[in-house]
Design a protein around this motif. Structure first.
Motif, PDB file in Angstrom:
ATOM      1  N   THR A   5       0.820  -1.206   0.000  1.00 31.92           N
ATOM      2  CA  THR A   5       0.000   0.000   0.000  1.00 31.92           C
ATOM      3  C   THR A   5       0.854   1.257   0.000  1.00 31.92           C
ATOM      4  OG1 THR A   5      -0.147   0.020   2.421  1.00 31.92           O
ATOM      5  CG2 THR A   5      -1.870  -1.146   1.225  1.00 31.92           C
ATOM      6  N   ALA A   6       2.045   1.162   0.547  1.00 27.18           N
ATOM      7  CA  ALA A   6       2.913   2.328   0.596  1.00 27.18           C
ATOM      8  C   ALA A   6       3.509   2.662  -0.748  1.00 27.18           C
ATOM      9  CB  ALA A   6       4.036   2.100   1.614  1.00 27.18           C
ATOM     10  N   ALA A 212       8.447   1.658  -8.441  1.00 29.11           N
ATOM     11  CA  ALA A 212       9.382   2.532  -7.724  1.00 29.11           C
ATOM     12  C   ALA A 212       8.644   3.429  -6.740  1.00 29.11           C
ATOM     13  CB  ALA A 212      10.164   3.379  -8.722  1.00 29.11           C
ATOM     14  N   GLY A 213       7.464   2.978  -6.303  1.00 32.37           N
ATOM     15  CA  GLY A 213       6.594   3.846  -5.508  1.00 32.37           C
ATOM     16  C   GLY A 213       7.175   4.299  -4.188  1.00 32.37           C
ATOM     17  N   ASN A 214       7.938   3.437  -3.513  1.00 34.53           N
ATOM     18  CA  ASN A 214       8.480   3.831  -2.221  1.00 34.53           C
ATOM     19  C   ASN A 214       9.437   5.009  -2.356  1.00 34.53           C
ATOM     20  OD1 ASN A 214       8.625   2.916   0.733  1.00 34.53           O
ATOM     21  ND2 ASN A 214      10.787   3.098   0.195  1.00 34.53           N
ATOM     22  N   ALA A 215      10.354   4.899  -3.313  1.00 34.37           N
ATOM     23  CA  ALA A 215      11.324   5.982  -3.532  1.00 34.37           C
ATOM     24  C   ALA A 215      10.623   7.242  -4.035  1.00 34.37           C
ATOM     25  CB  ALA A 215      12.397   5.541  -4.522  1.00 34.37           C
ATOM     26  N   MET A 216       9.661   7.062  -4.945  1.00 31.35           N
ATOM     27  CA  MET A 216       8.946   8.219  -5.476  1.00 31.35           C
ATOM     28  C   MET A 216       8.132   8.915  -4.392  1.00 31.35           C
ATOM     29  SD  MET A 216       7.763   6.494  -9.075  1.00 31.35           S
ATOM     30  CE  MET A 216       6.841   7.868  -9.713  1.00 31.35           C
ATOM     31  N   GLY A 217       7.516   8.135  -3.515  1.00 27.69           N
ATOM     32  CA  GLY A 217       6.754   8.724  -2.421  1.00 27.69           C
ATOM     33  C   GLY A 217       7.632   9.516  -1.474  1.00 27.69           C
ATOM     34  N   ALA A 548       8.493  -9.158  -7.393  1.00 28.39           N
ATOM     35  CA  ALA A 548       9.787  -9.488  -7.992  1.00 28.39           C
ATOM     36  C   ALA A 548      10.880  -8.513  -7.586  1.00 28.39           C
ATOM     37  CB  ALA A 548       9.665  -9.552  -9.510  1.00 28.39           C
ATOM     38  N   VAL A 549      10.534  -7.226  -7.448  1.00 26.84           N
ATOM     39  CA  VAL A 549      11.561  -6.255  -7.067  1.00 26.84           C
ATOM     40  C   VAL A 549      11.834  -6.285  -5.570  1.00 26.84           C
ATOM     41  CG1 VAL A 549      10.932  -4.765  -9.003  1.00 26.84           C
ATOM     42  CG2 VAL A 549       9.970  -4.276  -6.753  1.00 26.84           C
ATOM     43  N   ARG A 550      11.072  -7.088  -4.838  1.00 23.94           N
ATOM     44  CA  ARG A 550      11.309  -7.237  -3.403  1.00 23.94           C
ATOM     45  C   ARG A 550      12.154  -8.463  -3.068  1.00 23.94           C
ATOM     46  NH1 ARG A 550       5.794  -7.274  -0.362  1.00 23.94           N
ATOM     47  NH2 ARG A 550       7.237  -7.542   1.390  1.00 23.94           N
ATOM     48  N   ILE A 551      12.505  -9.264  -4.065  1.00 19.82           N
ATOM     49  CA  ILE A 551      13.277 -10.484  -3.804  1.00 19.82           C
ATOM     50  C   ILE A 551      14.662 -10.133  -3.250  1.00 19.82           C
ATOM     51  CG2 ILE A 551      14.427 -12.443  -4.889  1.00 19.82           C
ATOM     52  CD1 ILE A 551      11.486 -12.922  -4.596  1.00 19.82           C
ATOM     53  N   LEU A 552      15.010 -10.742  -2.114  1.00 16.83           N
ATOM     54  CA  LEU A 552      16.344 -10.595  -1.531  1.00 16.83           C
ATOM     55  C   LEU A 552      17.255 -11.672  -2.111  1.00 16.83           C
ATOM     56  CD1 LEU A 552      15.183 -10.001   2.128  1.00 16.83           C
ATOM     57  CD2 LEU A 552      16.625  -8.415   0.832  1.00 16.83           C
ATOM     58  N   PRO A 553      18.267 -11.287  -2.890  1.00 17.16           N
ATOM     59  CA  PRO A 553      19.097 -12.285  -3.590  1.00 17.16           C
ATOM     60  C   PRO A 553      19.759 -13.289  -2.667  1.00 17.16           C
ATOM     61  CG  PRO A 553      19.514 -10.081  -4.438  1.00 17.16           C
ATOM     62  CD  PRO A 553      18.677  -9.911  -3.210  1.00 17.16           C
ATOM     63  N   MET A 638      11.656 -14.371   1.748  1.00 17.46           N
ATOM     64  CA  MET A 638      12.687 -13.764   0.899  1.00 17.46           C
ATOM     65  C   MET A 638      12.258 -12.418   0.305  1.00 17.46           C
ATOM     66  SD  MET A 638      12.595 -16.172  -2.570  1.00 17.46           S
ATOM     67  CE  MET A 638      13.041 -17.651  -1.677  1.00 17.46           C
ATOM     68  N   LEU A 639      11.120 -11.894   0.782  1.00 15.58           N
ATOM     69  CA  LEU A 639      10.627 -10.612   0.288  1.00 15.58           C
ATOM     70  C   LEU A 639      11.140  -9.470   1.149  1.00 15.58           C
ATOM     71  CD1 LEU A 639       6.921 -11.550  -0.533  1.00 15.58           C
ATOM     72  CD2 LEU A 639       8.855 -11.401  -2.113  1.00 15.58           C
ATOM     73  N   ASP A 640      11.783  -8.524   0.533  1.00 13.36           N
ATOM     74  CA  ASP A 640      12.322  -7.354   1.230  1.00 13.36           C
ATOM     75  C   ASP A 640      11.187  -6.425   1.621  1.00 13.36           C
ATOM     76  OD1 ASP A 640      14.119  -5.600   2.300  1.00 13.36           O
ATOM     77  OD2 ASP A 640      15.041  -5.016   0.396  1.00 13.36           O
ATOM     78  N   THR A 641      11.423  -5.597   2.625  1.00 17.91           N
ATOM     79  CA  THR A 641      10.499  -4.516   2.981  1.00 17.91           C
ATOM     80  C   THR A 641      11.240  -3.197   2.803  1.00 17.91           C
ATOM     81  OG1 THR A 641      11.134  -4.699   5.313  1.00 17.91           O
ATOM     82  CG2 THR A 641       9.166  -5.909   4.598  1.00 17.91           C
ATOM     83  N   PHE A 642      10.513  -2.152   2.459  1.00 16.19           N
ATOM     84  CA  PHE A 642      11.134  -0.870   2.141  1.00 16.19           C
ATOM     85  C   PHE A 642      10.896   0.146   3.260  1.00 16.19           C
ATOM     86  CE2 PHE A 642      10.014  -2.276  -2.367  1.00 16.19           C
ATOM     87  CZ  PHE A 642      11.256  -2.855  -2.562  1.00 16.19           C
ATOM     88  N   ASN A 643      11.970   0.801   3.641  1.00 10.85           N
ATOM     89  CA  ASN A 643      11.881   1.881   4.616  1.00 10.85           C
ATOM     90  C   ASN A 643      11.522   3.165   3.889  1.00 10.85           C
ATOM     91  OD1 ASN A 643      12.229   3.741   6.716  1.00 10.85           O
ATOM     92  ND2 ASN A 643      14.439   3.846   6.377  1.00 10.85           N
TER      93      ASN A 643
END
Length: 651
Positions: A5-6, A212-217, A548-553, A638-643
């Motif tokens: 949602t963020a 890219a919503g987190n960075a754009m927000g 897919a962009v949240r995958i932690l390698p 394996m899904l990253d979360t964004f600060n």
């Protein structure tokens, strides 16, 4: 999955930050702003005449609240210090101040016979076309609360009429978000209300801020000055309007789509001919011609400012050449007949000759930016060099409607360079250059250490060299984030650059940077994340791309498995494959999945919205899971979360 949602476009509330940290304009800033006042035709008052033309009524107080009593729109906070006829304070660029004064002219206006606008109730305008039985509404603002207030206002002044149709001019949230404030979905489904938009609207309305919503927000906090006080030392104007409302953004899917230029509709006795302009100000957008009224709605393809080729919050680069070509097409189609043009921001313009001249200036503003940026690019200049060299001819430079209140020639020319050439400027030193913190440590050592740099920077600050001070001191701050003197002086430089900025977003960026240097990176504050409507309109493929962009390698390394998904309400099936630390999706289901899930899209939406946890949905049977449950647990793990509140002006 709640964090999805963020991703969506967010609006922000000014937190009323104490302005005691703000410092007055320096003499260099005062002189710079006075030079602006001397260089532009401030004696020309035609914009003020047009902005007030057709005023029917205005409300004494424009403060709009939601059902909980929270203020979602407040023009009053600006009225306290922005007044007609009042000279710009030393801390505000006089040209930006003039734009703010014009945007403060609010109320219900008659644009042409049967065409009305309410201005000053959000960042955008809401337009009402009077049909035989009801209203056709163009662009119902950002929030359902502001749109509802506008409908109530016009009905109280001109008589109660139902909304029979809504036109979304394009896919940005300030042009559709308030729709549920003026119609309900049941009437739309029953065929009582039409919702009209251009081809691809829903996809673009939902998708623009997903990946890219987190960075754009986070960057939108800078662009719109989210945490700045509303006074002469803080937020003054957003360029397109004063600011953004912070109510509930909604979305109802269109019932009718405009596929091409020349498509025509007659609704409630109103004839409308559409110009389809994809890839201009938005990925999908429509202008509208009212042949019986000789009136032309320009959506956001032409406003009374230079627009962005690339927004400072981040986006895909727009095509300045295509934008100018569609403006030429507008002139070709209706230039000989148009008598009034109006749009989703700012005020209208009347008179055929004046309108055509205006269109030509808007057209050439984007064409010149494109052509000259490319010319200089082909001479070997980089984006930074082009932005320093390029200048408009006087006939564009001295026209108020082409001033850089929102976009600027400086950053638009860089955007043109970026569109053609990308991030690399061709210099080998910049091919694999050091990241900011690493470079900063070396720069500070080379320049004689932190103390020596600050002493020199103070002298340059005193001489009014704020751009250079900002360039130098960013290295001090990135080399030593604890440098109190470095951060203080850098904040002072940002502040003066903000005071001098003609662009509302530039002012906000500089002043927000100064605020965070002085107060630290925020950890919370006035964020309204995606509305349920926007989440529920997100197709599964869009969610998969986001996952897919949240995958932690490191957590996905060596893993290889398939997850089948069956959306029972959509009658759609997918398989997610994890391999090579990459997530892919396909509609061709695996015959031997490691784990399978059966669920409805609405359940997935509820999980995304935080209405139910994934674990509870499985426990309640709303998600049927079969196969190796451990595989699905690994996938979720394996899904990253964004600060959201990542650092910008500090490392």
């Amino acid at each position: 999955m709640k964090s999805v949602t963020a991703l969506m476009i967010a609006t922000f509330v000014s937190t009323g930050v104490n302005a005691t940290d703000s410092k007055p304009a320096t003499q260099a800033t005062i002189e710079a702003n006075q030079a602006v006042k001397q260089s532009l035709p401030f004696s020309d008052t035609k914009d003020f005449d047009e902005a007030q033309r057709g005023l029917i009524a205005k409300q004494d107080t424009v403060t709009i609240k939601n059902d909980n009593g929270d203020v979602v729109w407040d023009l009053e906070q600006y009225k306290k210090y922005i007044a007609m006829g009042k000279d710009a304070p030393d801390s505000v660029n006089p040209s930006l101040w003039r734009n703010a004064q014009l945007n403060m002219i609010n109320g219900l206006f008659e644009v042409a016979d049967g065409i009305y606008q309410i201005r000053g109730y959000d960042l955008s305008n809401i337009t009402f076309i009077k049909g035989n039985t009801g209203w056709i509404v163009f662009d119902p603002l950002i929030s359902q609360e502001t749109a509802a207030a506008a409908l109530k206002f016009i009905n109280s002044e001109l008589g109660e009429r139902p909304v029979v149709a809504v036109v979304y001019s394009h896919s940005h949230i300030d042009h559709f978000g308030g729709v549920r404030g003026i119609v309900n979905e049941e009437d739309v489904k029953a065929g009582k209300v039409k919702i009209i938009a251009s081809h691809g609207f829903t996809e673009h309305a939902v998708s623009e801020n997903v990946i890219a919503g987190n960075a754009m927000g986070r960057r939108a906090v800078y662009m719109y000055g989210a945490l700045l006080p509303r006074n002469e030392f803080g937020g003054v104007n957003g360029g397109l309007g004063q600011t953004t409302s912070t109510g509930l953004a909604t979305l109802i899917k269109p019932t009718d789509y405009i596929e091409k230029t020349g498509d025509e509709l007659t609704i409630d006795g109103i004839r409308m001919v559409f110009q389809y302009t994809p890839g201009t100000e938005a990925p999908t957008e429509i202008n509208t011609w009212f042949p019986d009224k000789k009136a032309l709605w320009m959506a956001e393809n032409s406003t009374n400012t230079m627009h962005n080729i690339l927004t400072l919050r981040g986006a895909q680069v727009r095509d300045a050449l295509k934008w100018s070509s569609y403006l030429q097409e507008t002139i070709d189609m209706w230039g000989s007949d148009v008598q009034v043009k109006f749009q989703s921001h700012h005020w209208p313009k009347w008179g055929n000759e004046e309108i055509v001249d205006y269109f030509k200036t808007q057209r050439d503003m984007y064409k010149y930016t494109h052509d000259q940026s490319v010319r200089l690019m082909n001479q070997g200049y980089t984006g930074e060099e082009i932005s320093e060299i390029i200048k408009f001819p006087d006939e564009i430079e001295n026209t108020w409607s082409s001033r850089g209140y929102y976009g600027t020639l400086r950053h638009n020319s860089r955007a043109v360079y970026q569109r053609y050439m990308g991030w690399y400027n061709g210099n080998p030193s910049d091919l694999n250059n050091l990241p900011p913190t690493n470079a900063a440590v070396e720069y500070v050592e080379y320049m004689g250490g932190e103390k020596a740099i600050i002493e020199k920077a103070q002298k340059d600050f005193d001489a009014g060299k704020y751009r250079w001070v900002a360039e130098v001191l960013k290295h001090v701050v990135f080399a030593n984030p604890q440098s109190k003197k470095g951060k203080e002086l850098l904040a002072d430089a940002y502040e003066q650059l903000g005071y001098q900025a003609e662009s509302g977003p530039w002012r906000s960026v500089y002043l927000q940077g100064a605020y965070e240097l002085r107060n630290g990176t925020p950890s919370a504050g006035g964020t309204n994340t995606a509305s349920p409507d926007i989440i529920r309109n997100m197709p599964p493929e869009m969610l998969f791309d986001y996952l897919a962009v949240r995958i932690l390698p490191d957590k996905a390394a060596g893993k290889k498995f398939a997850i089948n998904l069956d959306f029972t309400d959509l009658d759609e099936k997918y398989t997610l494959y994890v391999e090579h630390s990459v997530l892919n999706h396909t509609r061709k289901q695996s015959g031997s999945p490691d784990v399978s899930l059966k669920l409805t899209k609405s359940v997935l939406d509820d999980v995304q919205l935080g209405n139910v946890t994934l674990e509870k949905a499985i426990a309640d049977g709303d998600i049927e899971l079969s196969g190796d449950k451990e595989v699905f647990k690994q996938f979720v793990g394996m899904l990253d979360t964004f600060n959201f509140w990542f650092n910008i002006v500090t490392p």
